[in-house]
Scaffold this motif. Structure first.
Motif, PDB file in Angstrom:
ATOM      1  N   ARG A 258       2.491   2.881  -5.819  1.00  0.00           N
ATOM      2  CA  ARG A 258       3.598   1.957  -6.017  1.00  0.00           C
ATOM      3  C   ARG A 258       4.897   2.672  -6.385  1.00  0.00           C
ATOM      4  O   ARG A 258       5.838   2.044  -6.894  1.00  0.00           O
ATOM      5  N   ARG A 259       4.974   3.964  -6.127  1.00  0.00           N
ATOM      6  CA  ARG A 259       6.208   4.704  -6.437  1.00  0.00           C
ATOM      7  C   ARG A 259       7.357   4.238  -5.534  1.00  0.00           C
ATOM      8  O   ARG A 259       7.176   4.078  -4.335  1.00  0.00           O
ATOM      9  N   GLY A 260       8.540   4.033  -6.124  1.00  0.00           N
ATOM     10  CA  GLY A 260       9.735   3.691  -5.362  1.00  0.00           C
ATOM     11  C   GLY A 260       9.757   2.290  -4.810  1.00  0.00           C
ATOM     12  O   GLY A 260      10.557   1.978  -3.913  1.00  0.00           O
ATOM     13  N   THR A 261       8.903   1.398  -5.324  1.00  0.00           N
ATOM     14  CA  THR A 261       8.864   0.034  -4.805  1.00  0.00           C
ATOM     15  C   THR A 261      10.137  -0.721  -5.192  1.00  0.00           C
ATOM     16  O   THR A 261      10.804  -0.389  -6.171  1.00  0.00           O
ATOM     17  N   LEU A 262      10.482  -1.750  -4.440  1.00  0.00           N
ATOM     18  CA  LEU A 262      11.631  -2.591  -4.771  1.00  0.00           C
ATOM     19  C   LEU A 262      11.290  -3.474  -5.970  1.00  0.00           C
ATOM     20  O   LEU A 262      10.125  -3.811  -6.196  1.00  0.00           O
ATOM     21  N   ASN A 263      12.316  -3.870  -6.712  1.00  0.00           N
ATOM     22  CA  ASN A 263      12.106  -4.808  -7.817  1.00  0.00           C
ATOM     23  C   ASN A 263      12.729  -6.164  -7.468  1.00  0.00           C
ATOM     24  O   ASN A 263      13.477  -6.274  -6.485  1.00  0.00           O
ATOM     25  N   PRO A 264      12.426  -7.218  -8.233  1.00  0.00           N
ATOM     26  CA  PRO A 264      12.934  -8.561  -7.901  1.00  0.00           C
ATOM     27  C   PRO A 264      14.446  -8.643  -7.782  1.00  0.00           C
ATOM     28  O   PRO A 264      14.968  -9.376  -6.924  1.00  0.00           O
ATOM     29  N   VAL A 265      15.165  -7.888  -8.600  1.00  0.00           N
ATOM     30  CA  VAL A 265      16.632  -7.926  -8.542  1.00  0.00           C
ATOM     31  C   VAL A 265      17.128  -7.359  -7.214  1.00  0.00           C
ATOM     32  O   VAL A 265      18.029  -7.922  -6.566  1.00  0.00           O
ATOM     33  N   ASP A 291       8.332 -10.680  -0.868  1.00  0.00           N
ATOM     34  CA  ASP A 291       7.933 -10.062  -2.131  1.00  0.00           C
ATOM     35  C   ASP A 291       6.733  -9.137  -1.930  1.00  0.00           C
ATOM     36  O   ASP A 291       6.673  -8.040  -2.493  1.00  0.00           O
ATOM     37  N   HIS A 292       5.775  -9.588  -1.118  1.00  0.00           N
ATOM     38  CA  HIS A 292       4.569  -8.781  -0.877  1.00  0.00           C
ATOM     39  C   HIS A 292       4.915  -7.460  -0.197  1.00  0.00           C
ATOM     40  O   HIS A 292       4.447  -6.394  -0.606  1.00  0.00           O
ATOM     41  N   LEU A 293       5.758  -7.528   0.830  1.00  0.00           N
ATOM     42  CA  LEU A 293       6.107  -6.316   1.579  1.00  0.00           C
ATOM     43  C   LEU A 293       7.028  -5.406   0.773  1.00  0.00           C
ATOM     44  O   LEU A 293       6.925  -4.174   0.854  1.00  0.00           O
ATOM     45  N   GLY A 294       7.950  -5.987   0.009  1.00  0.00           N
ATOM     46  CA  GLY A 294       8.928  -5.188  -0.713  1.00  0.00           C
ATOM     47  C   GLY A 294       8.422  -4.614  -2.016  1.00  0.00           C
ATOM     48  O   GLY A 294       8.798  -3.498  -2.396  1.00  0.00           O
ATOM     49  N   MET A 295       7.549  -5.355  -2.717  1.00  0.00           N
ATOM     50  CA  MET A 295       7.096  -4.922  -4.035  1.00  0.00           C
ATOM     51  C   MET A 295       5.656  -4.434  -4.032  1.00  0.00           C
ATOM     52  O   MET A 295       5.071  -4.191  -5.097  1.00  0.00           O
ATOM     53  N   GLY A 296       5.061  -4.295  -2.841  1.00  0.00           N
ATOM     54  CA  GLY A 296       3.703  -3.778  -2.741  1.00  0.00           C
ATOM     55  C   GLY A 296       3.690  -2.266  -2.784  1.00  0.00           C
ATOM     56  O   GLY A 296       4.667  -1.616  -3.146  1.00  0.00           O
ATOM     57  N   GLY A 297       2.565  -1.685  -2.381  1.00  0.00           N
ATOM     58  CA  GLY A 297       2.434  -0.230  -2.378  1.00  0.00           C
ATOM     59  C   GLY A 297       3.242   0.403  -1.263  1.00  0.00           C
ATOM     60  O   GLY A 297       4.024  -0.252  -0.564  1.00  0.00           O
ATOM     61  N   ARG A 298       3.011   1.702  -1.069  1.00  0.00           N
ATOM     62  CA  ARG A 298       3.770   2.429  -0.046  1.00  0.00           C
ATOM     63  C   ARG A 298       3.316   2.088   1.373  1.00  0.00           C
ATOM     64  O   ARG A 298       3.918   2.520   2.339  1.00  0.00           O
ATOM     65  N   PHE A 299       2.233   1.314   1.474  1.00  0.00           N
ATOM     66  CA  PHE A 299       1.848   0.756   2.768  1.00  0.00           C
ATOM     67  C   PHE A 299       1.496  -0.708   2.543  1.00  0.00           C
ATOM     68  O   PHE A 299       0.588  -1.033   1.775  1.00  0.00           O
ATOM     69  N   VAL A 409       5.795  -0.313   6.283  1.00  0.00           N
ATOM     70  CA  VAL A 409       5.601  -1.762   6.249  1.00  0.00           C
ATOM     71  C   VAL A 409       5.264  -2.217   7.662  1.00  0.00           C
ATOM     72  O   VAL A 409       5.923  -1.795   8.626  1.00  0.00           O
ATOM     73  N   ALA A 410       4.239  -3.066   7.801  1.00  0.00           N
ATOM     74  CA  ALA A 410       3.814  -3.494   9.136  1.00  0.00           C
ATOM     75  C   ALA A 410       3.650  -5.003   9.190  1.00  0.00           C
ATOM     76  O   ALA A 410       3.131  -5.620   8.248  1.00  0.00           O
ATOM     77  N   ILE A 411       4.089  -5.610  10.292  1.00  0.00           N
ATOM     78  CA  ILE A 411       3.913  -7.044  10.509  1.00  0.00           C
ATOM     79  C   ILE A 411       3.330  -7.263  11.902  1.00  0.00           C
ATOM     80  O   ILE A 411       3.529  -6.456  12.815  1.00  0.00           O
ATOM     81  N   GLY A 412       2.591  -8.341  12.055  1.00  0.00           N
ATOM     82  CA  GLY A 412       1.998  -8.620  13.357  1.00  0.00           C
ATOM     83  C   GLY A 412       1.147  -9.869  13.311  1.00  0.00           C
ATOM     84  O   GLY A 412       1.151 -10.611  12.329  1.00  0.00           O
ATOM     85  N   ASP A 413       0.402 -10.081  14.394  1.00  0.00           N
ATOM     86  CA  ASP A 413      -0.445 -11.262  14.498  1.00  0.00           C
ATOM     87  C   ASP A 413      -1.657 -10.912  15.355  1.00  0.00           C
ATOM     88  O   ASP A 413      -1.524 -10.673  16.551  1.00  0.00           O
ATOM     89  N   PRO A 414      -2.854 -10.871  14.775  1.00  0.00           N
ATOM     90  CA  PRO A 414      -4.041 -10.491  15.553  1.00  0.00           C
ATOM     91  C   PRO A 414      -4.384 -11.483  16.651  1.00  0.00           C
ATOM     92  O   PRO A 414      -5.075 -11.135  17.604  1.00  0.00           O
ATOM     93  N   LYS A 415      -3.873 -12.726  16.556  1.00  0.00           N
ATOM     94  CA  LYS A 415      -4.185 -13.729  17.574  1.00  0.00           C
ATOM     95  C   LYS A 415      -3.140 -13.778  18.677  1.00  0.00           C
ATOM     96  O   LYS A 415      -3.334 -14.445  19.695  1.00  0.00           O
TER      97      LYS A 415
END
Length: 562
Positions: A258-265, A291-299, A409-415
């Motif tokens: 979680r190093r360098g993650t974004l914060n709520p502000v 929030d999940h993508l920005g404040m999650g881990g490095r992946f 960060v990755a986004i997609g749709d398996p269907k």
């Protein structure tokens, strides 16, 4: 009859037939090769473009259908589409009977071939009957051919059925020769002992790497007979197992960093900078994904239905990362998909200084590995259309991340789409990341009925998809064209023309046409070309070039006009 004993064997028996056919033709001096596309025995003396020209006729039975209609007193041209379909369903076998006469019409075949510049002499030519090989040499040759066939299948699928292995072994016998059906088991024994060539892999000496086949058996009760147990065998390779294990482990490690993650502000400022508002139930789902993508881990990974606004919700994150001082890169399987990330704010002059920060995955990997692209722990890599990425490419990206420390960060749709290469990558990533959050609602459809149709298609299954297609036909957004290949091509070109003319006042309006094959795309292109010639929008042809389809090897004429 216990038809379970036949299950999955039909294609194997067809390949054994082809192997015997090839064997008999070689005995009289014909040169035979394995057609890698169809698995059939192919006469080397007949050029590919001539074979392709004749095979096209098999997909268009319209003339037979019209003849059949006339034979039962019906007027084909006066019938509706549904009436035509009902007629053909009731007498489909009758329309095939005409082939018996057609097969004997060798004079007609010769005329058609000569019209294409080919004059057939003999498939025997000057070839001598094939020399006899030792049993071991013949089976070794069959193994090599079967290993190539299986290698190509494993390049596209991580798991295959045992029946696919038997078909591949039988196709190897098409190339090498066959004694009897028992040869299939001899070839399979070699496949299991020696493995197959791993597509794209190489050993320390630079030779193609071989990987072991792994078989896994599962048992289940026969629902129709409790006393019968059905055994199913699935196959994978040691290379796939190792790749998937490494992918799951690296993904899990990166997600916990979680190093360098974004914060709520920072995220709030990014949303304000983007100018977007996330309101309502759908907006709340998008906000949770941000929030999940920005404040999650490095992946971090998120999925969503088609039209969920996955690319749009990246825009605040891009603004926040840029405010952090990060250099941001966007990638997808192909260039066209990657360029869609411009909607998220990537690839601006202020950020890149003129450098292109959007690329296809393979190009991106090559740039980093060659040192032309320098990444660090202040870099962010955004992957779009994650479902199209194969296991091997995803593992390459995770290894690069481990080496350079960038955020991914990755986004997609398996269907919505699947990878061309082997591997259901989103399902695998969930083993390392845990349950991946998803947005199931959509904002692409403009009314409730359109959303219902999209939901049915996403649900899948014969009943749901059938209902969706019925609704689309009622709405005029889907058509079933009665007739053959030519009628479908003509209707596609006509629809293109109708849509183009109806939107002539919209300067940025564009149309795309998708087809199963390049040949279909060329056929529609030619039909559109004829319309443009007739309307005077296209000048007459100035020259004709000789062209080739790189995928099939088919040669064709390409007219060029002003």
């Amino acid at each position: 009859l216990n038809t379970l004993q036949m299950h999955g064997r039909i294609h194997e028996w067809g390949a054994i037939y082809q192997a015997h056919l090839a064997q008999n033709l070689r005995r009289v001096g014909a040169s035979i090769e394995l057609d890698r596309t169809t698995g059939a025995a192919r006469l080397s003396a007949v050029p590919e473009e001539i074979r392709a020209a004749f095979s096209k006729r098999t997909r268009d039975a319209l003339s037979d259908a019209k003849a059949y209609a006339a034979s039962v007193g019906a007027e084909w041209d006066r019938m509706t589409g549904d009436e035509r379909i009902k007629l053909l369903k009731g007498g489909a076998f009758a329309s095939r009977s005409a082939k018996a006469d057609d097969l004997s019409d060798f004079a007609s075949w010769r005329r058609q071939a000569e019209a294409r510049g080919y004059q057939h002499k003999s498939v025997l030519q000057d070839a001598a009957p094939a020399e006899r090989m030792t049993e071991a040499a013949r089976l070794d040759l069959a193994y090599e051919a079967a290993a190539r066939v299986l290698g190509e299948q494993f390049a596209r699928r991580a798991v295959i059925k045992a029946e696919d292995e038997r078909v591949a072994a039988a196709r190897g016998l098409v190339a090498a020769g066959i004694k009897d059906g028992g040869d299939v088991d001899h070839v399979i024994a070699r496949l299991r002992a020696r493995g197959i060539v791993e597509t794209g892999g190489a050993d320390a000496s630079g030779e193609p790497a071989r990987t072991q086949i792994i078989a896994v058996e599962t048992e289940r009760d026969d629902p129709d007979n409790p006393d019968v147990t059905i055994t199913t065998t699935r196959l994978t390779t040691r290379a796939h197992v190792e790749q998937e294990s490494a992918l799951v482990e690296l993904a899990g490690q990166a997600s916990r960093d979680r190093r360098g993650t974004l914060n709520p502000v920072q995220i709030k400022r990014g949303i304000e900078a983007s100018g977007l508002r996330f309101t309502g139930e759908h907006g709340a789902a998008q906000r949770r994904m941000i929030d999940h993508l920005g404040m999650g881990g490095r992946f971090a990974v998120g999925t969503g239905a088609a039209g969920a606004g996955k690319t749009t919700l990246l825009k605040p994150l891009v603004a926040a990362w840029r405010d952090q001082g990060a250099d941001i890169h966007g990638i997808s399987l192909g260039w066209r998909q990657a360029r869609e990330l411009r909607e998220a704010g990537l690839n601006t002059e202020a950020e890149t200084g003129g450098r292109d920060t959007i690329a296809a995955v393979s190009v991106f990997i090559n740039r980093v590995e060659s040192g032309r692209l320098d990444l660090s722990n202040r870099s962010v890599v955004v992957i779009d259309e994650l479902g199209t990425i194969g296991t091997r490419q995803m593992l390459d990206l995770l290894r690069l991340q481990e080496r350079h420390g960038f955020r991914m960060v990755a986004i997609g749709d398996p269907k919505q789409c699947q990878s061309i290469e082997a591997g259901q990558v989103i399902g695998l990533l969930e083993k390392g990341l845990g349950k991946v959050p998803s947005i199931e609602s959509s904002v692409r459809q403009t009314n409730e009925r359109a959303r219902e149709i999209a939901g049915l298609l996403r649900k899948g299954g014969v009943e749901a998809v059938g209902k969706a297609l019925d609704m689309k036909r009622q709405d005029g957004t889907a058509e079933i064209v009665a007739g053959g290949h030519g009628e479908v091509i003509a209707r596609a070109a006509a629809l293109w023309d109708e849509r183009r003319k109806a939107n002539a006042d919209r300067p940025r309006f564009t149309l795309s046409i998708s087809t199963p094959t390049n040949q279909d795309a060329r056929a529609i292109g030619e039909a559109i070309r004829q319309r443009l010639l007739a309307s005077g929008e296209l000048g007459q042809s100035r020259m004709t070039l000789a062209a080739i389809d790189k995928n099939t090897g088919e040669h064709y004429a390409l007219p060029i006009a002003t």
